[in-house]
Design a protein around this motif. Structure first.
Motif, mmCIF file in Angstrom:
data_model
loop_
_atom_site.group_PDB
_atom_site.id
_atom_site.type_symbol
_atom_site.label_atom_id
_atom_site.label_comp_id
_atom_site.label_asym_id
_atom_site.label_seq_id
_atom_site.Cartn_x
_atom_site.Cartn_y
_atom_site.Cartn_z
ATOM 1 N N UNK B 416 0.839 -1.146 -0.077
ATOM 2 C CA UNK B 416 -0.043 0.099 -0.143
ATOM 3 C C UNK B 416 0.977 1.318 -0.026
ATOM 4 N N UNK B 417 1.898 1.179 0.839
ATOM 5 C CA UNK B 417 2.644 2.265 0.818
ATOM 6 C C UNK B 417 3.569 2.449 -0.646
ATOM 7 N N UNK B 418 4.217 1.511 -1.055
ATOM 8 C CA UNK B 418 4.745 1.685 -2.374
ATOM 9 C C UNK B 418 3.476 2.239 -3.546
ATOM 10 N N UNK B 419 2.512 1.813 -3.385
ATOM 11 C CA UNK B 419 1.355 2.559 -4.319
ATOM 12 C C UNK B 419 1.344 3.752 -4.295
ATOM 13 N N UNK B 420 1.046 4.027 -2.815
ATOM 14 C CA UNK B 420 0.295 5.459 -2.695
ATOM 15 C C UNK B 420 1.789 6.493 -2.723
ATOM 16 N N UNK B 421 2.881 5.961 -2.515
ATOM 17 C CA UNK B 421 4.090 6.699 -2.670
ATOM 18 C C UNK B 421 4.312 7.022 -4.075
ATOM 19 N N UNK B 422 4.064 6.020 -4.808
ATOM 20 C CA UNK B 422 4.256 6.179 -6.472
ATOM 21 C C UNK B 422 3.180 7.038 -7.081
ATOM 22 N N UNK B 423 2.060 7.153 -6.556
ATOM 23 C CA UNK B 423 0.975 8.086 -7.065
ATOM 24 C C UNK B 423 1.304 9.538 -6.719
ATOM 25 N N UNK B 424 1.868 9.465 -5.392
ATOM 26 C CA UNK B 424 2.125 10.991 -5.155
ATOM 27 C C UNK B 424 3.411 11.655 -6.066
ATOM 28 N N UNK B 425 4.404 10.447 -6.101
ATOM 29 C CA UNK B 425 5.485 10.705 -6.851
ATOM 30 C C UNK B 425 5.273 11.276 -8.158
ATOM 31 N N UNK B 447 7.032 -3.854 -8.041
ATOM 32 C CA UNK B 447 8.451 -3.837 -8.582
ATOM 33 C C UNK B 447 9.409 -2.937 -7.601
ATOM 34 N N UNK B 448 8.923 -2.074 -6.622
ATOM 35 C CA UNK B 448 9.583 -0.918 -6.191
ATOM 36 C C UNK B 448 10.783 -1.769 -5.119
ATOM 37 N N UNK B 449 12.024 -1.451 -5.212
ATOM 38 C CA UNK B 449 12.794 -2.001 -4.083
ATOM 39 C C UNK B 449 12.735 -1.150 -2.883
ATOM 40 N N UNK B 450 13.269 -1.644 -1.887
ATOM 41 C CA UNK B 450 13.555 -0.958 -0.686
ATOM 42 C C UNK B 450 14.012 0.379 -0.839
ATOM 43 N N UNK B 451 15.303 0.189 -1.283
ATOM 44 C CA UNK B 451 16.047 1.386 -1.606
ATOM 45 C C UNK B 451 15.295 2.605 -2.492
ATOM 46 N N UNK B 452 14.843 2.051 -3.454
ATOM 47 C CA UNK B 452 13.824 3.067 -4.424
ATOM 48 C C UNK B 452 12.810 3.633 -3.390
ATOM 49 N N UNK B 453 12.323 3.065 -2.491
ATOM 50 C CA UNK B 453 11.308 3.592 -1.707
ATOM 51 C C UNK B 453 11.839 4.410 -0.837
ATOM 52 N N UNK B 454 13.071 4.259 -0.337
ATOM 53 C CA UNK B 454 13.805 5.091 0.678
ATOM 54 C C UNK B 454 13.835 6.663 -0.117
ATOM 55 N N UNK B 456 12.222 7.532 -2.671
ATOM 56 C CA UNK B 456 11.179 8.226 -2.897
ATOM 57 C C UNK B 456 10.537 8.866 -1.905
ATOM 58 N N UNK B 457 10.713 8.489 -0.633
ATOM 59 C CA UNK B 457 10.164 9.023 0.480
ATOM 60 C C UNK B 457 10.974 10.348 0.815
ATOM 61 N N UNK B 458 12.277 10.009 0.572
ATOM 62 C CA UNK B 458 13.201 11.296 0.801
ATOM 63 C C UNK B 458 12.789 12.478 -0.117
ATOM 64 N N UNK B 459 12.477 12.424 -1.286
ATOM 65 C CA UNK B 459 12.077 13.134 -2.350
ATOM 66 C C UNK B 459 10.967 13.704 -2.089
ATOM 67 N N UNK B 460 10.204 13.060 -1.302
ATOM 68 C CA UNK B 460 8.564 13.451 -1.277
ATOM 69 C C UNK B 460 8.474 14.081 0.232
ATOM 70 N N UNK B 461 9.618 14.342 1.035
ATOM 71 C CA UNK B 461 9.626 14.576 2.282
ATOM 72 C C UNK B 461 8.877 14.055 3.239
ATOM 73 N N UNK B 462 8.897 12.683 3.063
ATOM 74 C CA UNK B 462 8.192 11.969 4.088
ATOM 75 C C UNK B 462 6.779 12.325 4.326
ATOM 76 N N UNK B 473 1.206 4.376 4.867
ATOM 77 C CA UNK B 473 1.690 3.434 6.057
ATOM 78 C C UNK B 473 3.067 3.962 6.205
ATOM 79 N N UNK B 474 3.517 4.115 7.218
ATOM 80 C CA UNK B 474 5.070 4.572 7.578
ATOM 81 C C UNK B 474 5.750 3.499 8.040
ATOM 82 N N UNK B 475 7.163 3.701 8.110
ATOM 83 C CA UNK B 475 7.914 2.455 8.668
ATOM 84 C C UNK B 475 7.462 1.992 9.973
ATOM 85 N N UNK B 476 7.037 2.820 11.009
ATOM 86 C CA UNK B 476 6.474 2.292 12.267
ATOM 87 C C UNK B 476 5.307 1.320 12.034
ATOM 88 N N UNK B 477 4.297 1.808 11.146
ATOM 89 C CA UNK B 477 3.100 0.664 11.026
ATOM 90 C C UNK B 477 3.733 -0.616 10.676
#
Lengths: 318, 495
Positions: B416-425, B447-454, B456-462, B473-477
């Protein structure tokens, strides 16, 4: 060495065949002419579609089909070998597609892999059956056919009645050429367009794939029909060389077709005389003559162009 | 002309005549075979034992010669395959026939050196003719190759039949050049083969870098001053060597197979040319040895076809099972991938169901899930069983409700995080409209790898919310496991 090339004498090489063995000579020349014509006519389309070596591939790969048909049915009937060869031809096309589409092997290597493997399979089957003593097929025939034998076969008989006084295989070849000429004349426009400009043909709503397979079917038919007289390897010569000869002489496909027929007649007659002189296989000699004719127009064309260029240059300088 | 056929004339059909011709053809074969098989005239097993114990000197020669030629051909074939010259190999192998015949005529005997020289010259002449035709006519490469094949081969065939009709020539040796007979390899042939193999190996080793660059990027090779044309001709010379070395045991008609098939199998297994050359040589050796074995064990059948069939078996294995390019392995990989995507989509649907009721409960009704996924209950049960097998969910005993395991919860959150991050991106960085991003994200989320996700998160200011206002969903969840759920919505609601 002197034994190898018999003394040339006009009398024995050019006159004797027509004086003494007229029947045999006529039928050999007719077989050669018909085979070269049939191959040459369909060869034009192969050349235009850059499929020249697919003809080579199919003519090799029908061998296992022929052997299998013979081994299974135990007869040498035409329908059995035709069926076996057609199945083998289809398998060839399908396997080439399979390897080409599902791996990164390039089409040229795919063609090479498939037809050599099938040919090897055919030869292996032949030699295993031969070793068992159940059947005997002739490896020489595979290599260069049995044109001389074809020409002395008895005429076709239907219930004791002989329709035409000519050897059965010659009649079959004549029918084949008739069917080819009719087919090409009837579908001339479609074949021309799909060969020259498949994009336009598709845009006009023609099914280029269907025409391609139709052509391949025709090719398989031709190759199977001529196998008996020229074997599995020489058909590629007859498919490629006459159209190349004609292409040197004209740019119009219809005129090229006429040149093919002329070329076939010349190659058949000259080849027969060459075979008489050198005492070698007629089919091979005909291909040698056919190639020599091409070299003649090729080099002649080069010379004419060079002369013309020189004349233009001289005219420009004066 | 009837004199050219010294066979008995019968009135049978063409095929029956072939039968007769075959009988006649057997005579020289049998004479040749007698040399080796006079020691062994027994069954398959005994012949096999004899083969593997290397008792016969002539058999050792045959095997050694076959392996040398297999290696030679496999090595050169690698260059043919990467240069798309497979059909050139076919053409040249037919074109050497007149050279073989003329070499034979030199002493009217099977003198290896004369045949070698004649065949090499014929091969080079053929390669030159192809070039000349390409340069001076409008004909395409395929036509030029076909012409050379046809013209040279027919001249060879004519010479061949003329030699057969010569009185008193020992033509049995020449017959072998058509379909190959490893047993016909003598000591001299093997010596010559060894010399050729060493020469080819040395040339390939010394010029490897040059051949590699001219094979893959001729333009670049020319720009750094390499003599591309000369290198091409030297390769053709080596190719002619390889072809000529293989003639005896494989036969003219099938040499191209020994060139192309082992190399093509190697091409499916590796991306490095050096490894491909080595693998091609190894496959060539294997195919040649097993071909020699079958030919020997089956009472001296022609060797060529069996070598080619062995090579084809190796190719078929590579085609099906090569680790990266194999057909079956790729099919299996795609199947596994598709199954994983199906699993992850179901996990995502479960997450959505929980999200819809604000994570009050941990259990999802199977019926609701089935409606959400537009599947029948049976299909849903089957899908859930698969998830259970992977330890992602636990299904209640009565199979009516289902809940996440910690691992399942983690994976669902990730997807879900990958999906929403990508939409946001896509909306923020690629200027997509918010209602156009779903389909793209649907495929990328798996297909997104952990490194790409990180990244993305950084680029989108978390960012915490996707373009549709839903919580990411964040890392804590993700780390919290299945136990605790509702905090996200509360926290998200407060943001």
């Amino acid at each position: 060495m002197t034994d190898l090339i018999p003394e040339f004498s006009w009398e024995t090489v050019f006159l004797t065949p027509w004086r003494e063995d007229v029947d045999l000579t006529i039928w050999i020349v007719a077989t050669g002419f018909l085979v070269t014509t049939a191959c040459g006519l369909i060869g034009h389309y192969l050349l235009l579609r850059r499929l020249a070596l697919v003809g080579d591939a199919i003519s090799h790969s029908i061998l296992p089909g022929l052997v299998a048909a013979f081994a299974i049915t135990g007869t040498t009937a035409l329908w059995a070998s035709m069926l076996g060869a057609l199945v083998a031809g289809l398998v060839t096309v399908a396997l080439i597609e399979l390897i080409h589409r599902h791996s990164r092997i390039k089409p040229d290597a795919a063609i090479c892999i498939v037809f050599t493997t099938l040919f090897a399979l055919g030869v292996a089957m032949m030699s295993v059956l031969e070793a068992q003593g159940s059947i005997h097929l002739d490896a020489d025939c595979v290599l260069y056919g049995e044109m001389t034998w074809v020409a002395i076969e008895p005429p076709l008989q239907i219930g004791g009645w002989t329709p035409v006084e000519m050897p059965g295989p010659v009649l079959r070849l004549l029918l084949l050429v008739g069917v080819l000429v009719a087919g090409i004349a009837f579908f001339y426009k479609e074949l021309l367009l799909t060969s020259f400009d498949p994009g336009l043909a598709r845009a006009l709503g023609m099914r280029t794939q269907a025409w391609h397979y139709g052509l391949m079917g025709g090719l398989a038919l031709v190759v199977v029909s001529v196998f008996e007289s020229v074997g599995a390897i020489l058909p590629v010569a007859m498919l490629i060389v006459p159209p190349m000869f004609a292409a040197e002489l004209s740019d119009r496909l219809s005129i090229r077709m006429v040149w093919t027929v002329v070329h076939a007649a010349a190659a058949a007659v000259l080849g027969m005389h060459l075979a008489v002189w050198l005492n070698c296989t007629a089919a091979g000699a005909m291909v040698v003559c056919s190639s020599a004719l091409f070299v003649l127009v090729w080099v002649g064309g080069l010379a004419v162009r060079r002369l013309r260029l020189r004349r233009v240059m001289r005219g420009g300088g004066a | 002309m009837s004199g050219s056929k010294k066979k008995r004339i019968s009135t049978a059909s063409g095929w029956q005549m072939l039968v007769l011709g075959g009988l006649l053809l057997l005579l020289p074969t049998a004479a040749q075979a007698a040399r080796i098989s006079e020691l062994v005239d027994t069954d398959f097993a005994q012949r096999a034992a004899r083969f593997f114990t290397f008792q016969d000197a002539s058999l050792r020669d045959a095997l050694l010669g076959s392996m040398l030629l297999g290696g030679c051909c496999g090595m050169m074939g690698a260059f043919l395959v990467v240069r798309k010259l497979a059909l050139m190999g076919d053409s040249l192998s037919h074109a050497v026939l007149p050279g073989v015949a003329l070499g034979f005529l030199w002493h009217l005997s099977k003198d290896p050196v004369a045949i070698f020289i004649g065949a090499t010259l014929a091969g080079l002449l053929g390669a030159g003719t192809v070039q000349l035709l390409r340069r001076t006519t409008r004909h395409q490469e395929d036509a030029a190759l076909g012409f050379v094949l046809a013209a040279f081969f027919s001249i060879g065939i004519c010479l061949f039949t003329m030699i057969q009709n010569l009185p008193g020539s020992s033509k049995s040796g020449l017959d072998k050049f058509m379909f190959g007979q490893a047993a016909a390899l003598g000591r001299e042939d093997v010596m010559l083969l060894a010399v050729v193999a060493v020469a080819v190996t040395m040339a390939v080793t010394l010029l490897f870098k040059e051949y590699r660059v001219t094979s893959f990027d001729p333009g670049f090779a020319r720009s750094i001053g390499l003599p591309v044309q000369a290198l091409h001709y030297s390769l053709m010379l080596l190719l002619a060597f390889a072809i000529v070395s293989a003639l005896q045991a494989v036969g003219i008609v099938l040499v191209s197979a020994m060139l192309v098939i082992p190399a093509a199998a190697a091409y499916l297994l590796t991306d490095r040319l050096s490894l491909m050359v080595l693998l091609g040589a190894a496959f060539g050796v294997m195919a040649a040895a097993s071909g020699a074995f079958f030919s020997f064990a089956g009472s001296n059948l022609p060797t060529g076809p069996f070598m080619v069939l062995s090579a084809a078996a190796i190719f078929a294995a590579a085609f099906l099972f090569a680790p990266r390019h194999g057909w079956l392995t790729r099919w299996w990989r795609e199947r596994c991938q598709a199954a994983r995507v199906r699993r992850e989509n179901l996990l995502k649907a479960m997450y959505h169901a929980l999200e819809q009721c604000s994570f009050i409960t941990e259990q999802i009704s199977v019926r609701e899930l089935a409606e959400r996924r537009r599947q029948t209950l049976e299909e849903m049960h089957a899908a859930l069983r698969e998830l259970e097998r992977h330890g992602l969910v636990t299904v209640a005993a009565d199979r009516s409700v289902v809940s996440f395991t910690p691992a399942g919860w983690q994976r669902a959150c990730e997807i879900v995080r990958n999906h929403r991050l990508w939409e946001l991106y896509l909306t923020r960085s690629a200027q997509y409209a918010a209602d156009h991003v779903h389909d793209d994200a649907e495929s990328v989320e798996h297909l997104l790898s952990e490194a790409t996700v990180m990244q993305l998160e950084k680029q989108l200011n978390y960012a915490r919310r996707d373009p549709h206002g839903k919580l990411i969903p964040g890392l804590a969840d993700i780390q919290r496991g299945a136990r605790v759920t509702p905090r996200d919505t509360e926290a998200g609601g407060m943001l």
